[in-house]
Design an enzyme around this catalytic site. Structure first.
Site, PDB file in Angstrom:
ATOM      1  N   CYS A 133       5.508   4.173   2.460  1.00 56.97           N
ATOM      2  CA  CYS A 133       6.181   5.381   2.950  1.00 56.97           C
ATOM      3  C   CYS A 133       6.545   5.251   4.424  1.00 56.97           C
ATOM      4  CB  CYS A 133       5.286   6.591   2.708  1.00 56.97           C
ATOM      5  SG  CYS A 133       6.129   8.152   2.868  1.00 56.97           S
ATOM      6  N   GLY A 177       0.819  -1.200   0.000  1.00 57.36           N
ATOM      7  CA  GLY A 177       0.000   0.000   0.000  1.00 57.36           C
ATOM      8  C   GLY A 177       0.855   1.254   0.000  1.00 57.36           C
ATOM      9  N   CYS A 178       0.243   2.369  -0.346  1.00 55.69           N
ATOM     10  CA  CYS A 178       1.000   3.615  -0.504  1.00 55.69           C
ATOM     11  C   CYS A 178       1.488   4.145   0.846  1.00 55.69           C
ATOM     12  CB  CYS A 178       0.182   4.652  -1.247  1.00 55.69           C
ATOM     13  SG  CYS A 178      -1.478   4.917  -0.587  1.00 55.69           S
ATOM     14  N   PHE A 179       0.580   4.313   1.802  1.00 53.80           N
ATOM     15  CA  PHE A 179       1.019   4.784   3.118  1.00 53.80           C
ATOM     16  C   PHE A 179       1.963   3.763   3.743  1.00 53.80           C
ATOM     17  CE2 PHE A 179      -2.330   8.145   4.085  1.00 53.80           C
ATOM     18  CZ  PHE A 179      -1.407   9.127   4.369  1.00 53.80           C
TER      19      PHE A 179
END
EC number: 1.2.1.38
Lengths: 324, 324, 324, 324
Positions: free
Chosen positions: A139, A134-136
């Protein structure tokens, strides 16, 4: 060299669109088909207007099975269902961008590797099935993995802000321009669904980790990118921490530790992650930033494909960032 | 009723401009003079273009002493110097928007009250000199004071984002449109200068408070407003916490506890603060939002003036928010 | 194949930065040096933060003469002066991004071709010196050249809007974020400096053209891109006009006539120009859009280089647009 | 003085919301009811979140007839239908914000005056029924009326840009944040529906006007405001034109001719229109700007109410602009 034949399932959404853009320009790939039920028969540029002049390819509702790899760009829950109803033969590699296989879920004959190269590069190289992170999650994990590796992770206090593309192209109140422009708001406070994969990844490196990632996500008034700041109590000097991070990311193709302050636009429209470190007393603050649609989705998917097929990890990913 | 005669020192900046806008429309005030060295002789609307058609008043470099109240809208450090070089007679009330008098600093014959009405309303009513709080300080304090009142405050983990007006009108790299548009970045990580006044205010209500406000400020890609999320460990239910906040802010003119999620634009271009509360396990998250130039500066200054002169606290502050 | 050795003069500005980004990833180019007086000795990424991890190259104040081509990215007026003070040997090709050589100006031994490939492709192929067109000029010319070719051009009424990067990186009131965010304004009404080169190009195709380009430029509240709408009286049907445009741009590498409505973000962060056509009665409206820093500056410069060196016109310019 | 009792029909939309904000703070008005079928029973602040703390009033689906004035804030076509199905008694004044009555349409016993005070102030004072002008119409008319008055109007070439609130709160592709942020596009080229009322108003002052308003509307990447530039051929000096405009708008409460360049944010969140004039050769360029929701809708509606009830024209409309 023969080109890799690639197909895309769910090509009309944001993630699918980015996959198309990357694969069309990838030197080692031939984009064989782009599947979309709702847009079958329409030119790709009728949905992705920026592709005008790039390709005359059309969406299809026919799945081609004679391919080397398929990118599944469907919504959460839809990926698993799609693959169950439309199984590919064993020789076709799968890169799934949904969250359906990130926590150990399998399909008959298919086990998925969590596709974060900075964590699982060698496994990815040998894998035929990737659960793209996933994106979050990407990061936050890239901001914390070096500490987990060193066994230093305790409770973490994280705030992250995401662009509107993170919410997909569906029209909703919180993606209405009038509401979102110049606005900031919190959502899914302390309960974001990516916390599960984040914990799984951190425990992969620090198995005894029993702390909590207290994560407050914010909606930002921009379209692309994620910026995260995490606060952690730590018994090291900034110099020691910096060395730890630089060692961990030494030689990485896309993740870089900055000696300067970082900002979101450094990495927007690139596949990079930049990490910045600051310290005050016993509190370390780790800032990290990615483009949610690239390193946080389709860019990382292509990076995984490169690894799976033994290509240069940066092939097709030398992108011009937007910068301004 | 005789109108209050008000003067403004430093009327060409953002804070001064907002003070002009508020005082021009204040039903109980006559704006007597607007001082600016650099713009003396120019029409107010030559600097503040939105004032075209509102007033033909000009900036002056002459200080008028026959006034009831003076708003000092100078930079940090300049206020004290100005008042030392240009003393007003004792009958003139001073409202200073800089940080020069927020931590107990005095001038001969002048002691300053920290002008946060939700904390010091009665002292403000009786005071002749106000140190108007900082913008981030106002927003963070209003998010935490009810906990301090109840003696519940421990370590706090706070992220806050501010619009570009918080950085003033001086041209600098981080306020260049090309850089700031669609960008997010951190600054003064854990070392923001407002932490001192925040701690002072929290200890006023919870004298034994020995925790730390771990505050990471972010630069936002919008012009007005501050949004803050604070995470605190607490041994209460959300219902108990909510009651505590509602009791604390009961009857306040400008600070409201929302039962719904909050967003920044609810309060932009108003003098309000909205507070939102969420809880997960033993972690409370307090969101708070203000307009940095109004509740965070000139609006609160006028609110303080209203209290000092016995007016309705909302006089001149029934502002139409921007909303969209 | 031997790579083309390229140097950049003035690499610290916006145009220079984009030239660096493009040339670093260009398959046929070796970026030999990046000249900057003010930043000599600093890493490129210290100025262009997005280049972190891309290159460890540094700015230099030494001009290397053993190159094949030099891109001059200096301010208007400075290019000519620089080349006079620092002459390159005849074998070095010059691509100048300023306006210093667009109207027939020469240097000893150097005659410049106006580098708009859609107008002068064959001349560019044979040229050693290119005057790269202006950004607004490129966008307006590409919207009008097919009409000029057909001898149909009369008075034109044009409004164009430009992003803040068009104004360069110098700090000024109209590029202050606080002022420019959510703002629109006109500047250089009917007197924009690009009108000269626009008229020169139009007359190249329609020598008897005696009409006026009535051009009102606007400052937009975004960073990249130019969008232009031109109104022209014409005695043709929309179908005839569309055919004329499609014929004119048939086979072009970067300029495309859309059958749909167009929008700015179709082309932002790409080297493309899209043109849209609409008609009502005898009034034709031509919409055109480019990225001011790419097709309007450095991208077109690289396109010209490709032509001058006999490369594929799209080499190094297959850019991922920002789209969102 | 007895307060005017006012009701709002269609209070959940953008125009209705602005009407609520203005009337809640209007010194001479008591907001009696806010009608909304879809939101009956909900607090106003549940839809208009900025009203938290301002009022505890709720939407109702019951129409109260014992009022002095009703603001109809329904969509085009719905207003007429609503008034036919829900007739008010003759003593209730109607201010309709739709386009249903702008071109001479009537209801039994109700004739409507086009509510542009700068054009029809005396008629408005005596009227019981107002057709409130369109947003683009207001901005374009205020830019051209002085020329029509002088009989100088010929063909006009106009480009105008509008914020997203002009498109209403309905979710649609062109109001999706991801699409609209940083984007510009044209729509309804030369065919905008406001052209009819614009022509009607211009001919009211210049009956023999037979020219064309060639109007290209653009969608802007901001939420509030309209900025328009019109090019007209004219046989006067700029000084003469300026005098003509200043005479025409002399004494107006909200429309001002600027001697300086103008910009959109001068007037955002105010009821003002600013007009700027520039000239080159025989071409006059008129720039004009309004807030589409205030002077272009609800603000002008309240201005009309003030005139109809003999109040100060600026009552309730001394708004703090957003400026930044």
């Amino acid at each position: 060299m023969t080109k890799i034949k690639a197909g895309i399932i769910g090509g009309a959404g944001y993630g699918g669109g980015e996959a198309i853009r990357l694969l069309l320009n990838h030197p080692n790939v031939e984009l064989t088909f782009v599947h979309s039920r709702s847009n079958a028969g329409n030119a790709l540029y009728s949905v992705h207007a920026d592709l005008l002049g790039e390709t005359s390819m059309k969406f299809t509702d026919t799945i081609q099975h004679d391919v080397d790899v398929v990118f599944i760009c469907l919504g959460h829950g839809e990926s698993k269902k799609f693959l169950q109803e439309n199984p590919f033969k064993a020789s076709v590699k799968i890169i799934d961008l949904s969250q359906d296989f990130r926590l150990g879920e399998t399909l008959p004959g298919r086990e998925f590797v969590y596709g974060l190269p900075e964590l699982n590069r060698e496994k990815i190289r040998k894998s035929d099935n990737i659960a793209n992170p996933g994106c979050f999650a990407t990061c936050i994990e890239l901001g914390l993995l070096p500490l987990a590796q060193a066994g230093l992770l305790k409770d973490v206090y994280t705030t992250g802000i995401t662009g509107s593309t993170g919410a997909g192209q569906k029209l909703q109140d919180t993606t209405h321009f009038t509401w979102r422009a110049n606005n900031i708001s919190a959502y899914k406070t302390l309960t974001h669904q990516h916390l599960k994969e984040i914990n799984q990844s951190l425990k992969q490196l620090q198995p005894m980790y029993s702390g909590t990632i207290n994560f407050v996500p914010w909606r930002g008034d921009f379209t692309r990118g994620i910026f995260v700041s995490s606060i952690i109590t730590i018994d090291k000097s900034l110099g020691e921490v910096r060395k730890l991070y630089k060692d961990f990311y030494n030689g990485q193709a896309f993740t870089f530790v900055s000696d300067d302050t970082i900002d979101l636009k450094q990495i927007v429209n690139s596949n990079k992650c930049v990490v910045g470190l600051e310290m005050e007393g016993d509190k370390l603050v780790v800032h990290s930033a990615i483009d949610n649609l690239l390193k946080g989705a389709s860019g990382q998917a292509v990076q995984n494909m490169n690894l799976m097929f033994g290509l240069d990890e940066r092939a097709g990913l030398k992108l011009k960032s937007i910068v301004f």
